[in-house]
Design an enzyme around this catalytic site. Structure first.
Site, PDB file in Angstrom:
ATOM      1  N   TRP A  14       0.814  -1.221   0.000  1.00 47.28           N
ATOM      2  CA  TRP A  14       0.000   0.000   0.000  1.00 47.28           C
ATOM      3  C   TRP A  14       0.846   1.270   0.000  1.00 47.28           C
ATOM      4  O   TRP A  14       0.319   2.350  -0.199  1.00 47.28           O
ATOM      5  CB  TRP A  14      -0.918   0.007   1.235  1.00 47.28           C
ATOM      6  CG  TRP A  14      -2.142  -0.840   1.093  1.00 47.28           C
ATOM      7  CD1 TRP A  14      -2.492  -1.644   0.031  1.00 47.28           C
ATOM      8  CD2 TRP A  14      -3.211  -0.949   2.042  1.00 47.28           C
ATOM      9  NE1 TRP A  14      -3.696  -2.240   0.275  1.00 47.28           N
ATOM     10  CE2 TRP A  14      -4.165  -1.836   1.498  1.00 47.28           C
ATOM     11  CE3 TRP A  14      -3.446  -0.393   3.308  1.00 47.28           C
ATOM     12  CZ2 TRP A  14      -5.343  -2.165   2.175  1.00 47.28           C
ATOM     13  CZ3 TRP A  14      -4.607  -0.727   3.975  1.00 47.28           C
ATOM     14  CH2 TRP A  14      -5.546  -1.597   3.407  1.00 47.28           C
ATOM     15  N   LYS A  15       2.135   1.151   0.269  1.00 50.22           N
ATOM     16  CA  LYS A  15       3.008   2.324   0.356  1.00 50.22           C
ATOM     17  C   LYS A  15       2.398   3.339   1.348  1.00 50.22           C
ATOM     18  O   LYS A  15       1.784   2.922   2.322  1.00 50.22           O
ATOM     19  CB  LYS A  15       3.251   2.922  -1.028  1.00 50.22           C
ATOM     20  CG  LYS A  15       3.720   1.835  -2.015  1.00 50.22           C
ATOM     21  CD  LYS A  15       4.196   2.362  -3.320  1.00 50.22           C
ATOM     22  CE  LYS A  15       4.623   1.180  -4.203  1.00 50.22           C
ATOM     23  NZ  LYS A  15       5.193   1.597  -5.460  1.00 50.22           N
ATOM     24  N   SER A 217       3.943  -2.427 -11.727  1.00 50.23           N
ATOM     25  CA  SER A 217       2.751  -2.209 -12.557  1.00 50.23           C
ATOM     26  C   SER A 217       2.011  -3.495 -12.900  1.00 50.23           C
ATOM     27  O   SER A 217       1.429  -3.630 -13.970  1.00 50.23           O
ATOM     28  CB  SER A 217       3.108  -1.426 -13.825  1.00 50.23           C
ATOM     29  OG  SER A 217       3.665  -0.169 -13.473  1.00 50.23           O
ATOM     30  N   GLY A 238       1.585  -2.652  -6.120  1.00 52.78           N
ATOM     31  CA  GLY A 238       1.426  -1.346  -5.494  1.00 52.78           C
ATOM     32  C   GLY A 238       0.056  -0.772  -5.796  1.00 52.78           C
ATOM     33  O   GLY A 238      -0.940  -1.109  -5.153  1.00 52.78           O
TER      34      GLY A 238
END
Ligand code: PGA
Length: 256
Positions: A14-15, A217, A238
């Site tokens: 999730w950063k 990606s 991500g």
């Protein structure tokens, strides 16, 4: 030997996204969508402050919770850092170490990645160890040298026994958050190179048993063809992991 000897793991990174209340809702929504999907492990790596809410929401589901970093010392004067036993006590099972954003923006080196990995393993966490080349390295034709060197340095001094708790995430830096995905062939080629280095460092059995994810990606549109590759054992996701419906479709793609 083939993929059946190792786990497929779909992990979300999730950063720096989601407040605790948003995390609670997103974990619950994700868990509902992936319920009963036993073909892979499902992990969400959340910001530190979201851990309590995420662990609570994941209770009794097949979603496991991870953190995004851990310090290598057990305790002490390291303002702003978090130790492995703190994570464990909060219910964390996985931790991402060496993400390219930490290498790029926060001075992470192969030496500190190695130290963090050792500390996390010693405490009983499972490590998702990230490595990968930057665009200039790929364009210079040195991808193999770079990922081989990172694999050797990052795993230095880690035992074959501890490798059971190490997942490698091959993340070409040029593909992270850019919408540029490695082709399935590029991902397969480098994941196979990394597996070959692990075979040399340990043995073929350890190499075959190690989960090697692709990240960069990966999304609901391209996951199936990436995951179909022999040496790609999952994904570190991500952007698409922030949308439960998209993430769940990637989990679906890993059920084959
Ligand atoms: P992305 O990020 O899927 O948004 O490219 C992957 C990662 O950084 O782990």
């Amino acid at each position: 030997m083939n993929k059946s000897v190792r786990s497929t793991i779909i992990a979300g990174n999730w950063k720096m996204n989601m407040t605790p209340s948003a995390a609670k809702a997103a974990v619950a929504e994700t868990a509902a969508l992936v319920a009963g999907k036993t073909g892979c492990e499902v992990v969400l790596c959340v910001p530190f402050v979201d851990i309590a809410a995420a662990v609570e929401a994941a209770k009794g589901t097949n979603v496991k919770i991870g953190a995004q970093n851990v310090h290598f010392e057990a305790k002490g004067a390291f303002t702003g850092e978090i130790a492995a036993d703190m994570l464990l006590e909060c219910g964390v099972e996985y931790v991402i170490i060496g993400h390219s954003e930490r290498r790029q923006y926060f001075g992470e080196t192969d030496e500190t990645v190695n130290k963090r990995t050792k500390a996390a393993l010693a405490a009983g966490l499972k490590v998702i160890l990230c490595l990968g080349e930057v665009l200039g390295e790929r364009q210079s034709g040195i991808t193999e040298e770079i990922v081989s060197m990172q694999t050797k340095l990052d795993l230095a001094g880690i035992s074959a026994e501890d490798m059971k708790n190490v997942i490698i995430a091959y993340e070409p830096v040029w593909a992270i958050g850019t919408g540029l995905t490695a082709t399935p062939e590029q991902a397969e080629e480098v994941c196979a190179i990394i597996r070959g280095v692990i075979a040399k460092l340990y043995d073929e059995k350890v190499a075959q048993a190690t989960t090697i994810q692709y990240g960069g990606s990966m999304n609901d549109g391209n996951a199936a063809e990436l995951l179909a590759k022999e040496n790609v054992d999952g994904g570190l996701i991500g952007g698409a992991s922030l949308v439960p419906a998209k993430f769940a479709k990637i989990v679906d793609a890993a059920q084959a």
